[in-house]
Structures are given as C-alpha cells and as structure tokens.
Design a protein around this motif. Structure first.
Motif, PDB file in Angstrom:
ATOM      1  N   GLN A   1      34.968  -2.527  30.887  1.00 42.35           N
ATOM      2  CA  GLN A   1      36.240  -3.226  31.012  1.00 42.35           C
ATOM      3  C   GLN A   1      37.438  -2.344  30.642  1.00 42.35           C
ATOM      4  N   ARG A   2      37.144  -1.150  30.169  1.00 39.62           N
ATOM      5  CA  ARG A   2      38.228  -0.253  29.772  1.00 39.62           C
ATOM      6  C   ARG A   2      38.870   0.403  30.997  1.00 39.62           C
ATOM      7  N   ASP A   3      40.135   0.675  30.876  1.00 39.08           N
ATOM      8  CA  ASP A   3      40.850   1.335  31.978  1.00 39.08           C
ATOM      9  C   ASP A   3      40.448   2.798  32.079  1.00 39.08           C
ATOM     10  N   PRO A   4      40.629   3.435  33.255  1.00 40.90           N
ATOM     11  CA  PRO A   4      41.086   2.832  34.512  1.00 40.90           C
ATOM     12  C   PRO A   4      39.963   2.053  35.192  1.00 40.90           C
ATOM     13  N   LYS A   5      40.337   1.132  36.063  1.00 42.95           N
ATOM     14  CA  LYS A   5      39.351   0.304  36.751  1.00 42.95           C
ATOM     15  C   LYS A   5      39.272   0.694  38.224  1.00 42.95           C
ATOM     16  N   PRO A   6      38.050   0.707  38.787  1.00 42.46           N
ATOM     17  CA  PRO A   6      36.783   0.550  38.065  1.00 42.46           C
ATOM     18  C   PRO A   6      36.493   1.754  37.180  1.00 42.46           C
ATOM     19  N   LYS A   7      36.047   1.479  35.986  1.00 46.04           N
ATOM     20  CA  LYS A   7      35.707   2.520  35.027  1.00 46.04           C
ATOM     21  C   LYS A   7      34.666   3.470  35.635  1.00 46.04           C
ATOM     22  N   CYS A   8      34.867   4.762  35.443  1.00 43.02           N
ATOM     23  CA  CYS A   8      33.916   5.786  35.881  1.00 43.02           C
ATOM     24  C   CYS A   8      33.837   5.934  37.402  1.00 43.02           C
ATOM     25  N   TYR A   9      34.875   5.494  38.106  1.00 45.00           N
ATOM     26  CA  TYR A   9      34.916   5.756  39.551  1.00 45.00           C
ATOM     27  C   TYR A   9      36.190   6.538  39.855  1.00 45.00           C
ATOM     28  N   ASN A  10      36.025   7.639  40.586  1.00 46.77           N
ATOM     29  CA  ASN A  10      37.155   8.475  40.978  1.00 46.77           C
ATOM     30  C   ASN A  10      36.850   9.052  42.356  1.00 46.77           C
ATOM     31  N   ALA A  11      37.562   8.570  43.354  1.00 45.68           N
ATOM     32  CA  ALA A  11      37.273   8.957  44.734  1.00 45.68           C
ATOM     33  C   ALA A  11      37.400  10.457  44.966  1.00 45.68           C
ATOM     34  N   SER A  12      38.189  11.142  44.147  1.00 49.80           N
ATOM     35  CA  SER A  12      38.395  12.583  44.339  1.00 49.80           C
ATOM     36  C   SER A  12      37.478  13.439  43.472  1.00 49.80           C
ATOM     37  N   HIS A  13      36.644  12.808  42.670  1.00 52.67           N
ATOM     38  CA  HIS A  13      35.733  13.543  41.788  1.00 52.67           C
ATOM     39  C   HIS A  13      34.415  13.779  42.525  1.00 52.67           C
ATOM     40  N   PRO A  14      33.846  14.977  42.468  1.00 47.15           N
ATOM     41  CA  PRO A  14      32.623  15.277  43.244  1.00 47.15           C
ATOM     42  C   PRO A  14      31.401  14.469  42.834  1.00 47.15           C
ATOM     43  N   VAL A  15      31.375  13.941  41.611  1.00 43.71           N
ATOM     44  CA  VAL A  15      30.231  13.150  41.156  1.00 43.71           C
ATOM     45  C   VAL A  15      30.610  11.680  40.943  1.00 43.71           C
ATOM     46  N   LEU A  16      31.786  11.451  40.394  1.00 36.94           N
ATOM     47  CA  LEU A  16      32.205  10.079  40.099  1.00 36.94           C
ATOM     48  C   LEU A  16      32.727   9.343  41.330  1.00 36.94           C
ATOM     49  N   ASN A  17      32.616   9.954  42.493  1.00 38.25           N
ATOM     50  CA  ASN A  17      33.089   9.292  43.712  1.00 38.25           C
ATOM     51  C   ASN A  17      31.994   8.455  44.380  1.00 38.25           C
ATOM     52  N   SER A  18      30.860   8.306  43.719  1.00 39.48           N
ATOM     53  CA  SER A  18      29.755   7.529  44.302  1.00 39.48           C
ATOM     54  C   SER A  18      30.093   6.045  44.300  1.00 39.48           C
ATOM     55  N   SER A  19      29.911   5.388  45.434  1.00 41.79           N
ATOM     56  CA  SER A  19      30.139   3.941  45.506  1.00 41.79           C
ATOM     57  C   SER A  19      28.917   3.142  45.049  1.00 41.79           C
ATOM     58  N   ALA A  20      27.855   3.852  44.632  1.00 37.70           N
ATOM     59  CA  ALA A  20      26.664   3.166  44.079  1.00 37.70           C
ATOM     60  C   ALA A  20      26.941   2.780  42.633  1.00 37.70           C
ATOM     61  N   TRP A  21      28.076   2.185  42.417  1.00 35.60           N
ATOM     62  CA  TRP A  21      28.573   1.894  41.069  1.00 35.60           C
ATOM     63  C   TRP A  21      27.710   0.871  40.339  1.00 35.60           C
ATOM     64  N   PHE A  22      27.265  -0.147  41.052  1.00 32.01           N
ATOM     65  CA  PHE A  22      26.421  -1.171  40.418  1.00 32.01           C
ATOM     66  C   PHE A  22      25.123  -0.552  39.892  1.00 32.01           C
ATOM     67  N   VAL A  23      24.539   0.335  40.685  1.00 26.81           N
ATOM     68  CA  VAL A  23      23.301   1.002  40.285  1.00 26.81           C
ATOM     69  C   VAL A  23      23.555   1.891  39.073  1.00 26.81           C
ATOM     70  N   ASN A  24      24.648   2.647  39.127  1.00 23.66           N
ATOM     71  CA  ASN A  24      24.922   3.649  38.096  1.00 23.66           C
ATOM     72  C   ASN A  24      25.291   3.057  36.737  1.00 23.66           C
ATOM     73  N   TYR A  25      25.998   1.927  36.737  1.00 22.70           N
ATOM     74  CA  TYR A  25      26.569   1.461  35.471  1.00 22.70           C
ATOM     75  C   TYR A  25      26.157   0.049  35.050  1.00 22.70           C
ATOM     76  N   LEU A  26      25.358  -0.628  35.875  1.00 20.81           N
ATOM     77  CA  LEU A  26      24.894  -1.969  35.508  1.00 20.81           C
ATOM     78  C   LEU A  26      23.391  -2.140  35.697  1.00 20.81           C
ATOM     79  N   GLY A  27      22.875  -1.710  36.837  1.00 22.70           N
ATOM     80  CA  GLY A  27      21.445  -1.879  37.097  1.00 22.70           C
ATOM     81  C   GLY A  27      21.047  -3.346  37.024  1.00 22.70           C
ATOM     82  N   LEU A  28      19.888  -3.605  36.467  1.00 25.88           N
ATOM     83  CA  LEU A  28      19.367  -4.967  36.382  1.00 25.88           C
ATOM     84  C   LEU A  28      20.184  -5.857  35.450  1.00 25.88           C
TER      85      LEU A  28
END
Length: 572
Positions: A235-262
């Motif tokens: 819930q911490r800024d910036p939102k979505p947390k840990c997503y950055n479209a210009s970052h070579p690794v943090l630009n993954s849209s598999a955000w649910f898998v990466n940061y929430l999972g089950l």
C-alpha cells in the motif's frame, strides 16, 4: 547449606575451591550441586567479569564454572556481562562455540536476551556460519515455539539489514535454508516492521514467493496474518508498488504473481484498489498470462471475480469465455459475454461451467449439496435461456446447469423426453419446489410410476416434487428399501417438511417391529419420529448423533440419559 565462600576469595583462591568441588561433583547430591552453582553465580554477579581476562568468554565460562556449567542458562550467562561490554565479549566467541552454547537443552530461557545476543553478534559472515551450525544442532526439535519466534525475529533483522550487499543467491540461501525452519513463526508485526518495509522490491519478491510456497501448509489464520503484512508493504507509494514500466526488471506485468501469489485469496476489492488505483494498469495485470495462470489456482471473492471479468470484457467484448481462468468463468452472469452466442457456443460454455463451477463450488463455502446460491442460479438461468427446443441429448448436456430451466421451458418439454433424461435431471442439485413439481407432474401424467424402488431412486433430487397425496400411496416397503441409499437420504432431507413427515410415518406404518425401524431412521429424518415411539427399549447407541427435537430429547432424558453419568458421550 553451602557457604558463600566465593565472594570474598581472590580469583585464584575461589578457582581452586571450584576445581576441588568440580572434581567430586558426581558424588554430590543434585541439590548440593545446584547450591554450589548458585554460589559460583552469586560470586561472579557480585563483581561482573572480575575474573575475566579479555580472552575467550567461552573459555572463561568453562574455567569458572567447570563441571557446574551444565546448570548455566542464557539469562545466567549474559547477566554476567555489563551491557557496554556485550559486543566486546561476543566478539571473543567463535560461531561454532556460540552454536554449541545456545543449542544445549534447556539453555535458552529468555527470548528477549536471545534476540539481543543474536542481533549484536559479530559480522554477517560469522552469523551465517553460526546459523548453519546451530540449525544442524537443533534439528531434534528441542526449541520451543517462543525460542523459534525469537530466533526468526533476530535473524530477520540481520537478513534485512544485509540485503544491500547480498546477491540473489545469498537471498535464496537465507530464505530457503537459514530462515526456513523458523518461517512458520513469521508475523504481521515482523512483515510490517520498519526494517521490512525498507526491503527493496526484488528481494521482497523472493520473500513473497518463499512464503507462497508454504501457503498450503499454513492455517487460515496464518495466511490472513501474512497477507496483512504484505498489504502494508504494497500500500506504500508509488502505486502500484514495485512496478516501473521503464525498469528492466520491475516492468513485469506479472505483478499478482510476484507480490501476492496465493495470498490473493485473502484480498478484498478495496485492498485491490489500494494497491493499484489505475484501471488501465489493472487491466494490463489481469490480462497477463502468468497472472491468469495464478487465478486458476485461486478462490477469489465474488466481488473480485466479477470485477476481473468485467475488466477483461470491457475492452475485449469478443473475448472467448471458455478461455477465462477457472476462477473467473463462474462469474460471467450479468455481463454481455455470451449475448450473441448461438446454442453450440453456449453448450461449450456450459461444458466448462459444469466442469469447473459446480465441482469447486466457487459461490459458497457450504458443503450442503442442496444449497444453490443466487449467483449460480442466475448464471444457469441466463445460459439455459439460450435454448428453445429441448431434446434428451440437450438436457443431458446441460448437467447441473439444468437448474436454470424456467417453468415455461419445463412445460414445453415432452414427458417422454423428461423421462429419458431423468438419470441426468435427478442428479441436479438445487431444484426449487416449483421446478421439481412441474417436472414430476409431467412424468406422472406420462405414466411414470413412483410406487417402486427403482423409479423412486431414479427421481433423485426431484423426489421433493412428488405430490403429498401420491407420496402417501407409496407402499411402506418401498420406503424401507430405499432408506439405506445415502443419495436418497440426502435428497429426501432436502425435500419439503410434509414429504419428510409422510415418509417417516409410512415407514412406521404396518411394520412388525417399529422399534427396529426407529433405530434405522436416518439422522436427518429423526425429528419426525412421534415421541410415543421413543420407548425405554432404545439404547444410547440407537439415539446418539441424530437430529432430535426438544420434545423427543425430553423423552430420552427420562428413559435413557439419566442412566448415564458421563455426559461427554452425548451428542448435541
């Protein structure tokens, strides 16, 4: 009484006395041994580290207490050390020595002191060596839950503070090896601590994946607890947390898998909007193939599932409904997903819904086979409304979705077709009384006979549609024959109360031994047995674990219950 001789003696003098007593320790009574140990402890506490000469602290302990060191505890050991000298003293202890000391059975007696020692001890490399050695020594389960929780808290602090200089391999080693035995004791407090909230995104992703791998072994309360911690981080800024479209690794849209999972199972729609406040970004995440593969494994709330379905269809109205993840396909009612579907396309959707939705019961958590939620009924009604003419094959293909048949549709179906499709229709759960009566009425009009065991069983869940007058004319022998069929018992238990009452009375009618019949009455029908039939000839085993009403229970209290003193054996 052992005299306090160690307090006034010089270090050498007191050591000679201790050595002498140590040599005869096996000959001394246990109480005397402990009294000597307490006197040695009193002497060292009187003047902290008075006889310590800046060498190995472990050597000092062994020399000072000798054979009496077996009585040492964590508290007794480190209360000998002034707080301002703790770092200096700990630096004299080798990792293997600290592992030996802390792994002694019963040695750890104070979790707060343990945390202080472990968070203060040496370099990260020394701590790593210590953890590896210590974990090997305590694999026999000698640590208490409090011990393990304290160890995790201390290790977690050192792990989190070292992340800036830790490579991916080391992070994996920490999470999957060093911390692995203690992860069951992770808490919201730890996950929401300042040190955790400062962990960079990529290591945090590994933390989530590690916890996700343990999800199926966790209790429901532990899953919720961990999600609360993850939620605070995301819930911490910036939102979505840990997503950055210009970052070579943090630009993954598999955000649910990466940061929430089950742990998405614990998420509400409000939580989702707190995490991601951009609908375009949300849609991108929901469309991601990795996230959709995760959604298949989830049991999301109706609210979130419906939201995801609408999100997917919003900009893709021609989306193939059968390609939706299993966890979402059950929530397509209320959308235009199959507005233009023909019968064949609708059947393809029904096939998937029958395979997925009824099997995993996504709409509710009840185990009652007769229960049908509004959501599932609405979905069935919408799907079945696509058909005009009903053949035997079509009715069979509808499966559980046939529960969506309207009364006008039922009235349009020929009785012979209904009879041929009866094996399938009788397995459908959740018929309302109007549907069941309409189907049975057409069957009876077409000559279907219910006064025999085979046909009564064939009706299945439609048994509730038999008119009371017809039910009363069924031979009691037929009722007695079907009472041992568990599926029939389940179906009659979902029937209207008058039908249940008639069934029980018919079973008890004209039987040679009513008492035996009462004993064989299923629990779900027991409440309809007349109290007059509940005689003192019944045993506790005949009545226990059945659903009796208060009037019946009063009979038992007078004739059966009062003869038993152990009330724990009685069912509710």
């Amino acid at each position: 009484m052992v005299p306090s001789v160690f307090v006034t003696e010089s270090c050498n003098g007191s050591q000679i006395i201790i050595s002498t007593l140590s040599s005869i320790k096996p000959q001394l009574d246990t109480n005397v041994q402990e009294a000597i140990y307490r006197n040695i402890l009193t002497s060292v506490k009187a003047s902290l580290l008075r006889c310590y000469r800046n060498g190995s602290f472990i050597h000092y302990l062994n020399n000072r207490f000798q054979n009496f060191s077996e009585f040492l505890t964590l508290t007794d050991t480190f209360l000998q050390v002034p707080h301002n000298q703790l770092v200096e003293v700990l630096n004299t202890i080798k990792p293997s020595e600290l592992a030996d000391l802390l792994s002694r059975p019963g040695f750890i007696d104070d979790s707060r002191i343990l945390i202080t020692v472990l968070t203060t001890y040496g370099s990260v490399q020394n701590l790593v060596t210590f953890i590896t050695d210590f974990n090997q020594k305590v694999r026999d389960g000698r640590l208490t839950d409090d011990n393990q929780a304290a160890i995790l808290k201390a290790f977690w602090f050192r792990f989190a503070t070292a992340l800036t200089e830790t490579n991916d391999t080391e992070v994996d080693e920490w999470l999957n090896v060093r911390l692995q035995p203690y992860l069951p004791f992770i808490t919201t407090e730890l996950l929401a601590s300042n040190i955790t909230l400062l962990i960079p995104c990529l290591p945090y992703r590994k933390i989530v994946r590690t916890l996700n791998a343990r999800y199926n072994k966790m209790t429901a309360s532990k899953r919720k607890e961990i999600f609360r911690g993850i939620k605070i981080y995301l819930q911490r800024d910036p939102k979505p947390k840990c997503y950055n479209a210009s970052h070579p690794v943090l630009n993954s849209s598999a955000w649910f898998v990466n940061y929430l999972g089950l742990f998405m199972n614990q998420m509400s729609l409000t939580d989702l909007h707190f995490f991601i406040d951009n609908e375009t970004k949300l849609q991108e995440f929901v469309e991601n193939p990795e996230n959709q593969a995760l959604l298949v494994k989830l049991k999301l709330s109706t609210e979130i599932s419906s939201f995801f379905v609408n999100l997917l269809l919003k900009n893709n109205p021609d989306l193939n409904v059968t390609s939706l993840p299993n966890s979402l396909v059950c929530f397509i009612h209320g959308t235009d997903a199959f507005k233009s579907f023909d019968e064949q396309e609708t059947l393809a959707v029904i096939e998937k819904i029958n395979e997925v939705c009824w099997r995993i019961s996504p709409f509710n958590d009840t185990s009652s086979a007769s229960f049908l939620s509004d959501d599932s009924r609405k979905l069935s009604i919408v799907l079945v409304s696509k058909f005009g003419n009903f053949s035997v094959n079509l009715l069979n293909s509808l499966g559980q979705t046939a529960v969506g048949l309207s009364l006008s549709q039922i009235s349009s179906i020929d009785g012979n077709i209904l009879q041929e499709a009866l094996p399938s229709l009788g397995e459908v759960k959740g018929w309302n009384l109007g549907q069941a009566k309409a189907i049975v009425a057409k069957l009876l009009k077409d000559g279907f006979q219910v006064n025999n065991t085979q046909n009564l069983l064939k009706l299945g869940s439609l048994v509730s549609g038999i008119p009371s007058s017809t039910f009363q004319r069924i031979d009691p022998g037929v009722f007695t024959a079907v009472i041992t069929d568990p599926t029939f018992v389940e179906n009659i238990g979902a029937a209207p109360q008058p039908i249940q009452f008639i069934y029980v009375l018919q079973m008890l009618k004209n039987v040679a031994d009513p008492l035996t019949t009462v004993k064989n009455i299923p629990s779900v029908l027991a409440k309809w047995v007349p109290p007059v039939m509940l005689t003192s000839n019944l045993n506790l085993s005949d009545i226990n674990n059945k659903q009796w009403d208060p009037r019946q229970a009063a009979v038992f209290f007078g004739s059966i219950v009062k003869n038993h003193n152990n009330y724990d054996i009685f069912s509710n």
